[in-house]
Design an enzyme around this catalytic site. Structure first.
Site, PDB file in Angstrom:
ATOM      1  N   LYS A  73      -0.652  -9.464  16.453  1.00  0.00           N
ATOM      2  CA  LYS A  73      -1.447  -9.143  15.266  1.00  0.00           C
ATOM      3  C   LYS A  73      -1.307 -10.230  14.201  1.00  0.00           C
ATOM      4  O   LYS A  73      -2.228 -10.475  13.428  1.00  0.00           O
ATOM      5  CB  LYS A  73      -1.032  -7.791  14.685  1.00  0.00           C
ATOM      6  CG  LYS A  73      -2.039  -7.195  13.710  1.00  0.00           C
ATOM      7  CD  LYS A  73      -1.674  -5.763  13.363  1.00  0.00           C
ATOM      8  CE  LYS A  73      -2.759  -5.106  12.538  1.00  0.00           C
ATOM      9  NZ  LYS A  73      -2.417  -3.685  12.228  1.00  0.00           N
ATOM     10  N   LEU A 100      23.613   5.081  30.741  1.00  0.00           N
ATOM     11  CA  LEU A 100      23.647   3.717  31.276  1.00  0.00           C
ATOM     12  C   LEU A 100      23.670   3.800  32.799  1.00  0.00           C
ATOM     13  O   LEU A 100      24.676   4.189  33.390  1.00  0.00           O
ATOM     14  CB  LEU A 100      24.873   2.961  30.771  1.00  0.00           C
ATOM     15  CG  LEU A 100      24.938   2.648  29.281  1.00  0.00           C
ATOM     16  CD1 LEU A 100      26.192   1.842  28.969  1.00  0.00           C
ATOM     17  CD2 LEU A 100      23.702   1.889  28.826  1.00  0.00           C
ATOM     18  N   LYS A 114      -9.092   2.708  -2.686  1.00  0.00           N
ATOM     19  CA  LYS A 114      -9.447   2.035  -1.437  1.00  0.00           C
ATOM     20  C   LYS A 114     -10.878   2.386  -1.021  1.00  0.00           C
ATOM     21  O   LYS A 114     -11.261   3.557  -0.977  1.00  0.00           O
ATOM     22  CB  LYS A 114      -8.450   2.450  -0.355  1.00  0.00           C
ATOM     23  CG  LYS A 114      -8.536   1.695   0.959  1.00  0.00           C
ATOM     24  CD  LYS A 114      -7.367   2.144   1.851  1.00  0.00           C
ATOM     25  CE  LYS A 114      -7.314   1.409   3.178  1.00  0.00           C
ATOM     26  NZ  LYS A 114      -6.137   1.837   3.976  1.00  0.00           N
ATOM     27  N   GLU A 156       6.345   3.591  33.587  1.00  0.00           N
ATOM     28  CA  GLU A 156       6.800   4.861  34.141  1.00  0.00           C
ATOM     29  C   GLU A 156       6.128   6.038  33.453  1.00  0.00           C
ATOM     30  O   GLU A 156       5.724   7.012  34.112  1.00  0.00           O
ATOM     31  CB  GLU A 156       8.321   4.965  34.013  1.00  0.00           C
ATOM     32  CG  GLU A 156       9.078   3.954  34.864  1.00  0.00           C
ATOM     33  CD  GLU A 156      10.566   3.932  34.591  1.00  0.00           C
ATOM     34  OE1 GLU A 156      11.309   3.358  35.406  1.00  0.00           O
ATOM     35  OE2 GLU A 156      10.992   4.485  33.543  1.00  0.00           O
ATOM     36  N   GLY A 160      22.926   1.162  34.793  1.00  0.00           N
ATOM     37  CA  GLY A 160      23.090  -0.155  35.382  1.00  0.00           C
ATOM     38  C   GLY A 160      21.765  -0.846  35.636  1.00  0.00           C
ATOM     39  O   GLY A 160      21.728  -2.022  35.987  1.00  0.00           O
ATOM     40  N   GLY A 161      20.657  -0.129  35.413  1.00  0.00           N
ATOM     41  CA  GLY A 161      19.333  -0.696  35.603  1.00  0.00           C
ATOM     42  C   GLY A 161      18.827  -1.423  34.376  1.00  0.00           C
ATOM     43  O   GLY A 161      19.444  -1.412  33.304  1.00  0.00           O
ATOM     44  N   TYR A 212      -9.436   4.783  13.152  1.00  0.00           N
ATOM     45  CA  TYR A 212      -9.304   4.385  14.550  1.00  0.00           C
ATOM     46  C   TYR A 212      -7.825   4.155  14.835  1.00  0.00           C
ATOM     47  O   TYR A 212      -7.024   3.980  13.917  1.00  0.00           O
ATOM     48  CB  TYR A 212     -10.098   3.097  14.819  1.00  0.00           C
ATOM     49  CG  TYR A 212      -9.749   1.964  13.885  1.00  0.00           C
ATOM     50  CD1 TYR A 212      -8.677   1.113  14.144  1.00  0.00           C
ATOM     51  CD2 TYR A 212     -10.483   1.743  12.713  1.00  0.00           C
ATOM     52  CE1 TYR A 212      -8.344   0.081  13.282  1.00  0.00           C
ATOM     53  CE2 TYR A 212     -10.158   0.710  11.843  1.00  0.00           C
ATOM     54  CZ  TYR A 212      -9.084  -0.122  12.131  1.00  0.00           C
ATOM     55  OH  TYR A 212      -8.759  -1.130  11.274  1.00  0.00           O
ATOM     56  N   ASN A 260      15.391  15.818  41.056  1.00  0.00           N
ATOM     57  CA  ASN A 260      15.168  16.179  39.658  1.00  0.00           C
ATOM     58  C   ASN A 260      16.372  16.907  39.063  1.00  0.00           C
ATOM     59  O   ASN A 260      16.655  16.776  37.863  1.00  0.00           O
ATOM     60  CB  ASN A 260      13.921  17.048  39.534  1.00  0.00           C
ATOM     61  CG  ASN A 260      12.650  16.247  39.764  1.00  0.00           C
ATOM     62  OD1 ASN A 260      12.648  15.024  39.669  1.00  0.00           O
ATOM     63  ND2 ASN A 260      11.564  16.929  40.077  1.00  0.00           N
ATOM     64  N   CYS A 313      -5.633  -2.998   1.881  1.00  0.00           N
ATOM     65  CA  CYS A 313      -5.555  -3.057   3.345  1.00  0.00           C
ATOM     66  C   CYS A 313      -6.907  -3.134   4.051  1.00  0.00           C
ATOM     67  O   CYS A 313      -7.459  -4.208   4.199  1.00  0.00           O
ATOM     68  CB  CYS A 313      -4.737  -1.888   3.861  1.00  0.00           C
ATOM     69  SG  CYS A 313      -4.017  -2.211   5.511  1.00  0.00           S
ATOM     70  N   GLU A 357       0.834  -1.203   0.000  1.00  0.00           N
ATOM     71  CA  GLU A 357       0.000   0.000   0.000  1.00  0.00           C
ATOM     72  C   GLU A 357       0.875   1.261   0.000  1.00  0.00           C
ATOM     73  O   GLU A 357       1.859   1.352   0.725  1.00  0.00           O
ATOM     74  CB  GLU A 357      -0.886  -0.024   1.247  1.00  0.00           C
ATOM     75  CG  GLU A 357      -1.776   1.185   1.441  1.00  0.00           C
ATOM     76  CD  GLU A 357      -2.635   1.059   2.701  1.00  0.00           C
ATOM     77  OE1 GLU A 357      -3.576   1.857   2.854  1.00  0.00           O
ATOM     78  OE2 GLU A 357      -2.355   0.163   3.530  1.00  0.00           O
TER      79      GLU A 357
END
Length: 592
Positions: free
Chosen positions: A196, A340, A127, A445, A342-343, A133, A416, A163, A44
């Protein structure tokens, strides 16, 4: 019964690169011709890339798409492939954009497919079903077609679809049955989301039954901003039998011989080529014929083979790698840089980056403060050794102390500040050396606002933006196990996987000080964000009412943060940004 050799070209176009995309069509048509193909399919909006979004409103872009189509037809003939039938998606228009003052009812931009043969456009299709949506806004851009194009090819009546026509019952596939076609071609730009591929095959089987015809389904592959396309092209017989299926997340040429019923009706009879009047299920049927195609190849039949789907974690990993790789390469970034800690989140993001663009193009920076544990530093260094990325250490405490010597800050403001100093370092390296900054906050998060604006949220792309925290751990374990299976070094330190998550912005800090355990938090978030469940629905599902209330408050008040977050690869049914769109200023709360 007639036999057609199909070539489904599962390729990776780039939005706006009309010349490059046309070059892909020419190159893959050459390969298809070498395989003896008679009918070649591309995805497409192949010529323009997909989705083109508001480029649709630029008449210059529409004109360029149409010109590129006709130039491509001529180039294919000049390449010696004129006798092949090549189906390609492109952007067309038969009137002004719908948003313009001179718009005409029933006319405008079209999501179109064209059949090319002997240097000319011999058939087109617009089409019919326009999705509106999730990530799709096609009612904003396109006008639906009301005509099913049927072309007689090698003695077989073949219908063209695009599609979403496949995803809805009725319309083109119902009309295809009434038109007596033997094969339906479906060209797609179907974005990936987890599982999917498990939905597609049953769907194609239902449409095959509805049309009473075989279906050749070709899907694009590659990344486009937040979207990633997984391919998964296939050929299904009229009785629903899966005949051939392509792999996911790689470009692929699927060549398959398909035995099909001969078309009924001689010239001048009902069902024969020519304009067919009247309406059928709200659509006209227009018929055409291509008199000459390459002869059916001698020798054994071509079998495209059937690739079995992979496990969920493998599927997601490949999607994240491909999405990041194409974002970096298509936007011409030379390299990436990320912090980085370490987590687990930064470790997984770094491993994805190394798989995507190679260790020589990934810079990982450890930025310890006085609160950084020794294991965080050693885990970051261990990951760098395992993956081979460019590892650097930039201590932040002297910079933090300079701020604190000039400002009176305490508590969360100091926490922060540390995150923002780290963001400044990464952006400085980006400006100095040209890297794309990757941010590493997971979906959990982001959902609850557990991040610092202009700190750990800073960056141009987020590989794990749509990945729940519990899935981050699963991906890490899968990637390490996959490395062991292949005789390679697991990229992610076991200590990063096993230790309790912490931002390490204050002494002894753990995520669990602020948030419910992730195995409690994620199911609530999945229900609220992905499933649109309200408070009552979540409580009825068995979640603690007090925890639900706390989590929903955090989610609702963090919308302003999410609106400013970097784009990231979509892997779920409801990604932040592309799918889930809520007002920032919003006083509705689920507790009434």
């Amino acid at each position: 019964m007639p036999t057609l050799r199909l070539a489904l070209c599962q390729v990776n176009p780039t939005v706006g690169d009309l010349t490059g995309n046309a070059g892909l069509v020419r190159e893959w048509t050459r390969q298809a011709a070498g395989s003896g193909a008679q009918l070649v399919l591309f995805p497409e909006l192949m010529l323009t890339g997909y989705p083109v979004e508001d480029l649709v409103f630029r008449r210059s872009f529409v004109a360029a798409s149409r010109a590129a189509l006709h130039r491509l037809a001529a180039d294919l003939a000049a390449d010696g492939h004129g006798d092949l039938l090549v189906l390609v998606g492109y952007l067309d228009a038969d009137g002004p954009p719908q948003v313009s003052s001179d718009a005409e009812p029933g006319r405008g931009a079209r999501n179109a497919a064209a059949l090319l043969h002997r240097g000319e456009v011999v058939a087109t299709y617009f089409k019919h079903h326009l999705p509106n949506y999730g990530v799709f806004d096609e009612d904003r851009y396109f006008v639906p077609g009301d005509t099913l194009t049927v072309v007689r090819v090698g003695g077989v009546d073949v219908a063209l679809t695009i599609c979403e026509d496949l995803w809805q019952a009725g319309g083109p596939f119902a009309v295809a049955r009434q038109a007596g076609v033997g094969l339906v071609l479906s060209i797609n730009g179907s974005p990936y989301e987890l599982n999917k591929d498990d939905v597609r095959l049953p769907l194609v089987r239902r449409r095959a039954a509805e049309a009473g015809a075989a279906i050749a389904y070709v899907n694009m592959v590659g990344g486009q901003d937040e979207l990633v396309y997984d391919g998964d092209s296939m050929v299904v017989a009229a009785d629903g039998t899966l005949l051939a299926r392509a792999p996911q997340f790689v470009e692929h040429l699927l060549v398959h011989d398909l035995e099909l019923p001969a078309a009924a009706g001689a010239p001048g009879e009902a069902g024969a080529p020519g304009e067919a009047g009247g309406l059928s299920d709200g659509m006209r049927v227009v018929r055409g014929e291509v008199a000459t195609i390459p002869a059916a190849p001698a020798g054994p039949a071509a079998d495209g083979g059937i690739i079995e789907p992979v496990a969920d974690e493998a599927e997601v990993w490949h999607a994240l790698v491909l999405g990041l790789r194409d974002y970096v390469d298509k936007n011409r970034f030379p390299s990436v840089v990320l912090g980085l800690s370490g987590g687990i989140d930064s470790a997984v993001a770094a491993a994805i980056a190394v798989d995507a663009v190679g260790p020589e193009r990934v810079v990982g920076v450890s930025m310890p403060s006085q609160h950084s544990s020794e294991h965080s530093r050693t885990d970051a260094e261990d990951l760098a050794k395992r993956t081979g990325l460019d590892y650097r250490v930039e201590p932040i405490q002297p910079m933090v102390d300079t701020f604190l010597a000039n400002m009176s800050l305490s508590g969360v403001a100091v926490e922060n500040l540390q995150a923002r100093v780290r963001g400044v370092i990464l952006m400085a390296l980006s400006n100095q050396e040209g890297h794309l900054v990757l941010t590493t906050g997971n979906k959990s998060e982001l959902a609850v606002g557990y991040s610092t604006l202009y700190g750990d949220s800073v960056g141009g792309y987020n590989p794990v933006k749509d990945v729940w925290k519990t899935l981050v751990w699963r991906l890490a374990k899968w990637r390490n196990a996959d490395a062991v299976r292949r005789g390679q070094t697991p990229p992610i330190p076991e200590n990063s996987i096993g230790k309790p998550p912490s931002a390490e912005l204050s002494p002894g800090q753990l995520d669990s000080d602020t948030l419910p355990d992730y195995d409690v938090l994620d199911p609530i978030l999945i229900g609220y964000v992905d499933g649109d469940l309200g408070r009552d629905g979540l409580v009825e599902s068995g979640h603690d009412p007090a925890v639900v209330d706390k989590v929903l408050r955090m989610v609702d008040t963090a919308e302003y943060k999410r609106r400013q977050s970097a784009p990231g690869t979509k892997i779920s049914m409801k990604a932040f940004g592309r799918d889930r769109r809520l007002p920032i200023t919003n006083r509705w709360r689920e507790d009434g």
